[in-house]
Write a protein that holds these residues in place. Sequence first.
Motif, short mmCIF file in Angstrom:
data_model
loop_
_atom_site.label_atom_id
_atom_site.label_comp_id
_atom_site.label_asym_id
_atom_site.label_seq_id
_atom_site.Cartn_x
_atom_site.Cartn_y
_atom_site.Cartn_z
N GLY A 94 92.66 47.97 -25.77
CA GLY A 94 92.53 49.46 -24.76
C GLY A 94 94.15 49.83 -25.04
N ALA A 95 94.93 49.18 -24.74
CA ALA A 95 96.40 49.39 -24.92
C ALA A 95 96.70 50.12 -25.60
N ARG A 96 96.40 50.04 -27.15
CA ARG A 96 96.83 50.07 -28.57
C ARG A 96 96.32 51.79 -28.67
N ALA A 97 95.17 51.92 -28.30
CA ALA A 97 94.26 53.49 -28.30
C ALA A 97 94.61 53.90 -27.62
N GLU A 98 94.78 54.02 -25.91
CA GLU A 98 95.65 53.97 -25.24
C GLU A 98 97.26 55.19 -25.70
N TYR A 99 97.69 54.11 -26.52
CA TYR A 99 99.23 54.92 -26.55
C TYR A 99 98.91 55.72 -27.86
N ASP A 100 98.41 54.98 -29.03
CA ASP A 100 98.17 56.36 -29.97
C ASP A 100 97.10 57.88 -29.50
N LEU A 142 105.42 57.08 -21.17
CA LEU A 142 106.23 57.84 -22.54
C LEU A 142 107.29 57.83 -23.27
N ILE A 143 108.31 56.96 -22.25
CA ILE A 143 109.31 56.67 -23.13
C ILE A 143 110.25 55.80 -23.43
N GLN A 144 108.60 54.77 -23.51
CA GLN A 144 109.00 53.41 -24.68
C GLN A 144 109.58 53.95 -26.06
N PRO A 145 110.69 53.38 -27.01
CA PRO A 145 110.68 53.47 -27.39
C PRO A 145 109.73 53.23 -28.79
N ASP A 146 109.12 52.27 -28.40
CA ASP A 146 107.02 51.22 -29.29
C ASP A 146 106.32 51.37 -28.34
N PHE A 147 105.51 51.11 -29.33
CA PHE A 147 104.26 49.46 -28.56
C PHE A 147 104.43 48.90 -27.95
N GLU A 148 105.58 48.15 -28.69
CA GLU A 148 105.57 46.74 -26.93
C GLU A 148 106.44 46.62 -26.21
N ALA A 149 107.07 47.56 -26.48
CA ALA A 149 107.85 47.75 -25.38
C ALA A 149 107.00 49.31 -23.80
N PHE A 150 106.30 49.72 -25.12
CA PHE A 150 104.77 50.22 -24.43
C PHE A 150 103.44 49.44 -23.37
#
Length: 255
Positions: free
Chosen positions: A185-191, A230-238
């Motif tokens: 879910g988190a991955r899909a939301e990030y994308d 939205l200011i996180q640099p990548d998915f891991e930080a998100f």
Amino acid sequence: MAQLLWQPAFPTNRGVFAVLLKGVGKLRLVVVWRETWRRRRKMFIKQFRTGGDRNFGYLIADAASKKTLVIDPSFSPERIVDFACEKGYQIVYVFVTHDHFDHTNGNATIERLTGARPLLYGDTDPKTGVCVEDGSSFPLGKLEVKIIHTPGHTTDSICLYVGNSLFTGDTLFVGKVGGTDLGAGARAEYDSLREKLLPLPDETRVFPGHDYGVAPESTIGVERRSNPFLIQPDFEAFLDLKRNWLAYKEEHGIA
Ligand SMILES: [Fe+2]
């Protein structure tokens, strides 16, 4: 001895340029003002505090034809329909941003009151035959309602893009994003956020599904620059921020 026979009655070159620049500036202002005015005249937006967990519902009308759509009537379908009747607006669509009870609970009532079947992702509108899916669009008078599928918070989450306004349901809030699991879910939301919402123009107005932020609405530009997720640099930080959101809120004094 040279004699000054003629003196120009108009400003010097520098003066002429200044006058011209001023004129261009004013012209630009008039054009921007006219465009804003035209847009405002074209589209009417009313945000409703419907109840529940600071839920928002929306009414969007094409000012000329009075054709109207409602988003997430939830706890207040009667109030929204009453408002539309008072204004002479004709509700032709009801969209629901995702299948959570606090967004769908007004569906049966609004359908009874308006005859419009509430549409979720994957539904086909009986009037137009258009399916609610990524990239589909629905005519609303002179306006166009574009569907953006934004899975993450739920697999059926959608945002609606009308004019320069984006209705984000529980995908994007002011200063926050939708709740998800910490996996797919988190991955899909990030994308969804990165690929579908952030590329929209800075001035796009953002109208969320809940009043969770410091203001009831925002813009894509403001969220892109300041939303902690939205200011996180990548998915891991998100993902890390999602894990530690309570501590982050406390640390930064976020309510
Ligand atoms: Fe939700």
